[in-house]
Design a protein around this motif. Sequence first.
Motif, PDB file in Angstrom:
ATOM      1  N   LEU C 108      53.569  14.729  12.217  1.00  0.00           N
ATOM      2  CA  LEU C 108      52.471  15.639  12.576  1.00  0.00           C
ATOM      3  C   LEU C 108      52.087  16.490  11.378  1.00  0.00           C
ATOM      4  O   LEU C 108      50.907  16.744  11.133  1.00  0.00           O
ATOM      5  CB  LEU C 108      52.888  16.532  13.756  1.00  0.00           C
ATOM      6  N   MET C 109      53.083  16.934  10.657  1.00  0.00           N
ATOM      7  CA  MET C 109      52.773  17.711   9.460  1.00  0.00           C
ATOM      8  C   MET C 109      52.059  16.851   8.427  1.00  0.00           C
ATOM      9  O   MET C 109      51.145  17.316   7.742  1.00  0.00           O
ATOM     10  CB  MET C 109      54.082  18.256   8.868  1.00  0.00           C
ATOM     11  N   GLY C 110      52.442  15.587   8.372  1.00  0.00           N
ATOM     12  CA  GLY C 110      51.765  14.700   7.432  1.00  0.00           C
ATOM     13  C   GLY C 110      50.318  14.454   7.826  1.00  0.00           C
ATOM     14  O   GLY C 110      49.426  14.376   6.973  1.00  0.00           O
ATOM     15  N   LEU C 111      50.086  14.352   9.098  1.00  0.00           N
ATOM     16  CA  LEU C 111      48.692  14.192   9.542  1.00  0.00           C
ATOM     17  C   LEU C 111      47.834  15.395   9.166  1.00  0.00           C
ATOM     18  O   LEU C 111      46.622  15.268   9.023  1.00  0.00           O
ATOM     19  CB  LEU C 111      48.655  13.986  11.060  1.00  0.00           C
ATOM     20  N   LEU C 112      48.516  16.503   9.001  1.00  0.00           N
ATOM     21  CA  LEU C 112      47.765  17.696   8.617  1.00  0.00           C
ATOM     22  C   LEU C 112      47.124  17.525   7.252  1.00  0.00           C
ATOM     23  O   LEU C 112      46.115  18.194   6.952  1.00  0.00           O
ATOM     24  CB  LEU C 112      48.722  18.905   8.618  1.00  0.00           C
ATOM     25  N   THR C 113      47.642  16.663   6.477  1.00  0.00           N
ATOM     26  CA  THR C 113      47.059  16.419   5.158  1.00  0.00           C
ATOM     27  C   THR C 113      45.601  15.983   5.270  1.00  0.00           C
ATOM     28  O   THR C 113      44.705  16.527   4.609  1.00  0.00           O
ATOM     29  CB  THR C 113      47.869  15.324   4.446  1.00  0.00           C
ATOM     30  N   ILE C 114      45.400  15.012   6.119  1.00  0.00           N
ATOM     31  CA  ILE C 114      44.042  14.493   6.291  1.00  0.00           C
ATOM     32  C   ILE C 114      43.140  15.545   6.914  1.00  0.00           C
ATOM     33  O   ILE C 114      41.983  15.704   6.530  1.00  0.00           O
ATOM     34  CB  ILE C 114      44.101  13.218   7.147  1.00  0.00           C
ATOM     35  N   THR C 115      43.705  16.242   7.836  1.00  0.00           N
ATOM     36  CA  THR C 115      42.902  17.289   8.489  1.00  0.00           C
ATOM     37  C   THR C 115      42.507  18.373   7.491  1.00  0.00           C
ATOM     38  O   THR C 115      41.358  18.844   7.498  1.00  0.00           O
ATOM     39  CB  THR C 115      43.695  17.907   9.655  1.00  0.00           C
ATOM     40  N   LEU C 116      43.425  18.757   6.635  1.00  0.00           N
ATOM     41  CA  LEU C 116      43.117  19.793   5.658  1.00  0.00           C
ATOM     42  C   LEU C 116      42.088  19.304   4.652  1.00  0.00           C
ATOM     43  O   LEU C 116      41.188  20.056   4.263  1.00  0.00           O
ATOM     44  CB  LEU C 116      44.401  20.222   4.935  1.00  0.00           C
ATOM     45  N   LEU C 117      42.221  18.085   4.259  1.00  0.00           N
ATOM     46  CA  LEU C 117      41.222  17.545   3.346  1.00  0.00           C
ATOM     47  C   LEU C 117      39.854  17.532   3.994  1.00  0.00           C
ATOM     48  O   LEU C 117      38.847  17.907   3.376  1.00  0.00           O
ATOM     49  CB  LEU C 117      41.620  16.122   2.944  1.00  0.00           C
ATOM     50  N   TYR C 118      39.829  17.090   5.192  1.00  0.00           N
ATOM     51  CA  TYR C 118      38.563  17.037   5.926  1.00  0.00           C
ATOM     52  C   TYR C 118      37.946  18.439   6.037  1.00  0.00           C
ATOM     53  O   TYR C 118      36.747  18.623   5.814  1.00  0.00           O
ATOM     54  CB  TYR C 118      38.817  16.441   7.302  1.00  0.00           C
TER      55      TYR C 118
END
Lengths: 865, 230, 203
Positions: C108-118
């Motif tokens: 879940l924390m890793g998915l945050l990467t894409i979300t933050l980039l977006y």
Amino acid sequence: MQFSFAIKGKYSIWSGTDKKHTAELEPILPQWLKAARDAARNVESEDDTPDFMQANQEKQKAPISPPDFLAGLQAQTGDDEEDEDVPSWLANITGASPKSKPAKDEISSDIRWVEMGDKDDFAQSENILAQQPSATEKQNEEDMPIWLAGLHTDTQSEKDELTDWLQDTNASNELPPLSIGAQFPNAGKENDEKEDVVEPSTLDDTPDWLKQMSDEAQEKSEQDTSSQPTSPLLADGDIPAWFEQLSNTSAEPIEAQTPRDAPELSIDTPNWLEQLPDTSAEIVEDQTLKDSPELSGDTPNWLNTLNASEENSKPESAEVAEPSIPTSEAFSFTDADIPEWLKSPTEPQDKKQDTTPAWLKSEDQSSEFELPAWLASEDTVRLHQPQAEEPVSDSLLSDLPDWLKSAAPETTIFDTPTDEAEVNLEETQMETKSSVPEAESVDPYASMPAFVSDSQNSESIESLFTEMPDWLSRADEQPADLAITTNEDILPSNDLPSWVEAMRPNNSGLGQISSAASDQSAESHGALAGLQGVLPAGVGFNPTSKPKVYSLKLNADDEQQRQAGILEDILAAETSPVPIASFGMLRSSRGLRWTLAFLMLAVVLSTTILNIKFFSLPQGLPSEINSAIQVMQSIPENAPVLVVFDYEPSRASEMEVVASPVFDQLLLLKHPRLTFISTNETGAMLAERFIAGPLAGHSYQNGVTYSNLGYLPGGQLGVRAFAQNPSLIAPFDINLQPVWGSAPLQDVSLFSHFATLILITDNADAARVWIEQTQGLRGNLPFIIISSAQSTPLIQPYYASGQVNGIVSGLYGGALFEQYNAGRPGTARNYWDAYTVGMLLATVLVGIGGLWNVIVGLRERGEGN
Amino acid sequence: MAISLDLITGVLSFLFTLMILSYLIGDNPVFRLAVYMFIGITSGYIASIIWWQVLAPRLLMPLLPALLSGSIVEKVIAITPLLGAVFILMKLSPRLSKIASIAMAFLVGAGAAVIIAGALIGTIIPQISATINFFDPQLAAQRNINVIEVLGNGAIILVGVVTSLGYFHFSARQQANGTVRRFFLIEIIAFIGKIFIGTTLGVIFAGVYATALTAFIERISSLINFFGNF
Amino acid sequence: MRILTAVIAIAVGSMVLLGYFSTSFINIQTLLLNWAIILAGVAALAGVFNLITVHGNKVRQAEKNSIYSAVLVISLIATFILGIILRPQHAVMQVILNGIILPVESTLMGLLTITLLYAGIRLLRRRVDVMSIFFIISAVIIFLGSATLPSGDIPLIGTLVRPWLSQIWAMGGARGILIGVALGTLVTGLRVLFGVERPYGGK
């Protein structure tokens, strides 16, 4: 029909009051009425009032009401039990004296059901009637109106004054149905029930003038209404001719208005009111009423009458083959419809002496046949009205609904008189003028034309009152003359039924005359309209001056007004929508999201799989990491070190990458005795994972080289308590073994006894808690924070302030520290390429993408503007 | 046994990682199932930790000896938290939740005192002192920082602190036209504070990204390692 | 009850606060804090029980997606029973931690990467103001400064700008934030101690 509606609109009960100038009629007033008025004006004592005037005054109280109603009232007067329910005015309205109690008691049961409509009484009366039918009467049993039957019963028992002129209907057997029957349909019912008690012998009591009129009416009806169907009932000749003529105006059959199946109709309803709904209901839908008589029980009868009358006044209804009974407002009168006693323009003139109404002649003949109360002088009324009955009547009257009080009379007196009726009234007036002497001896009820106005086609109500009979106009005038002495005593406002009072013209000429003759004001509104001096015009009764106008403007000075304005502005500012520079909802771009996911997966996968270690590790050593390294190097060997694991499992990977080189170096060089504690629930287990994972090569064992105190709840509370007295707050390790005094915590009893405090956290708040709550208790205890990259910016000020001695932050810090640890354990190095590519990718995407979105956003906003 | 546990751990880790990564496609039942299971397991795990690391060692274990052989004071000390714990559990019942407010008041009162002292002693005074002392040349000399750097960086930090605090100053006065605006000087300070706040949040944002990126890398690495090991 | 709770809160807070400044109150402060941490632990446990109640109700009422609630309750109870029986540090519990909890959270924390980039890419499309601009600029600088070249740090950005930005500019704002948070915390604590605020249900 238009005529009738016009009349109704002009002279309906809702219409305004029109003044009737009848001063010109003064010369033609009957002499007896003039004398009575003069006597009333000059009255100083009751003894001076002539007898006939007393009778007239007594009759003035009687309303203009149909005969059946009066008959029933007469029965009521004799009933002691009903005295409490029947007002005195109502009991005496027939002129019957209360002395005939025994006779009335005998028939009280028969009469009562007519009056009150009690079901049991009705059944009883039916039984009684069933025992008495004669052979001839049975033929007309269904056709005979009940009210007429009741009248005959009364006639038999006490020879009521009604019987005299009602018996005259024998002479008009062949006449068409009466319109009055439509107004009082219950009369038909009564007749239907009690026709067996009608005896021809009672016809002898019919007044002569009525007989004459009926003869004339018969002749007229034969000429004018020959085409109209004749009710079989009329063959008996029990209905006066003028009744029959009026009834011709209605196409409603008498059969229809005889609700034999519905005796409940008369329950608790005054007789005259009972008759009204029957008419309406039966006119509209007679069959329905027969089947369900209770339908009319809930509806105001007078309303039903009005509605039915409107329907009945339609031409279609008049064309019904069966004989019908018109309503009170069936104004489509023809000449044949006019009552004969109103309709003989020449005969009264020819027979002035002979055609004097019998009710005027017989007034002195019998004490029972007195003038109606509304015709009689008030003094006379007082003589004939027992004092004890007045309050009873008041109470009963007060029980009547107002709409009953007001509505009933107006449907009777103001109903549309026709031109012919005016003529007849005028003629009748002429008759009364010529028969003043006989007026005293005439039975007033025998010819009481109370229903005349109902049947009249009232084209002009003005003409009605200007040309009304003298006895009627005099009746209106007399109270005004006598009001000074009598009204207050005899006619309190509650004694007179409102519908009686309402019959009086509101602003008639009579009123003007009387007001001119009296110093008291005439009532123009309400139930007492038309009366004079009834209510004293006391001070304050009416507003003496125009109501004072009060200003609604607040008495506020300029300062207050200004402040109020400010308040308004504030409220307006609060309530008015403030334009917010919103940019609308941006649609979530799934394509961009998927593109980013693909890029990240591709970059990380490729760099991790390739593991080429292309990018160099960072070289520049920040001061905080340098300070941390110095602290680590300063820790004594085998010293107790407190390690706080305050991070979530989600950041375990990062924290382990950062902390691994630090602890690897520390364990390798200093062999510290580690004590783990956590303010995070899973922190203790992450410590076990950490010691069994990245630090597995150091073979640290719980209870020997390290101790795990486990979870310390309470956040700041726990930290403060632990810093205050660690042995008390955390006496056991995770295996519930006493830990203080064990090898890892040997010589440690206070917080400051630890050689170093190392906080591994991913949360700036956790770092702040440990910094704050241990501020005064650390002493010289070195404090190193191994933090996540996300929390470092908020921990950095504590390092700058000297509260924290060193910070190793994120993968960047771990990579730096790893370089100073001979590249051990190498995790940071393994991640570094992917990390660097990810950072470069983020730089490009956020930098270029952000710039692109700035341009797009500005263009969109420009287009939007 | 250890191998099998590692295998189980690896398989579980692999499966759950894929289940969560399926969210890249979009919300799906597999992702939901993984999340709900994760919440349940974590909660159960935490509950067991609380039992074994809080209630048992701090509440129950001291209770028995205190009741058996302790003095009245020791008994009171041992029983009082038990009573408080009962009160706290009453919060689960809406009918008895009012009683829990006693224990909650205890917690709130103690927490208020702790945060007051911690904020005052641990943050406000030290941070203000640090901001002021940054201009101290003796301290700068100890840290091998020249004067120009001290004055320049100290000024920036000072301005950043003041303007950031000014940015959070929301008191305002009403103008004659009814609008509400902050004082002009405060407006200028707040504007500058926006720069510092924005910069700080940008740095934090980058740190969060770095943390997430590290976690993402670790997860991808674990997947690769899982396939590499088997 | 309201007065009682207020009295308790004020009294406990006062005694705990006095423990910071007077050694005479250290013992009482420690005692109270010890009780407090026990209550805090019980409160956390009560939170878990409340979670069971909520999702149990959803299962009983067969609400939408109640199957997930059932999974949650079952997994919770099973894990709790295992934890009670085996203790959390048991190897099986470590498997649960390392095989489920940690991977899920990390992913879940890793998915945050894409979300933050977006979010970083789209931020300036929504709003362009001083704070947003400096936000993106500082973030990009940190991104770039955190990366390295094969030869080492990125010149100027990685060696000068990034440290200067994160240790001077960002620290100025962060210190302001910390002081502001501390001031807010101080005021809130004082309001509670004075009985003005009663978050424990008094008012």
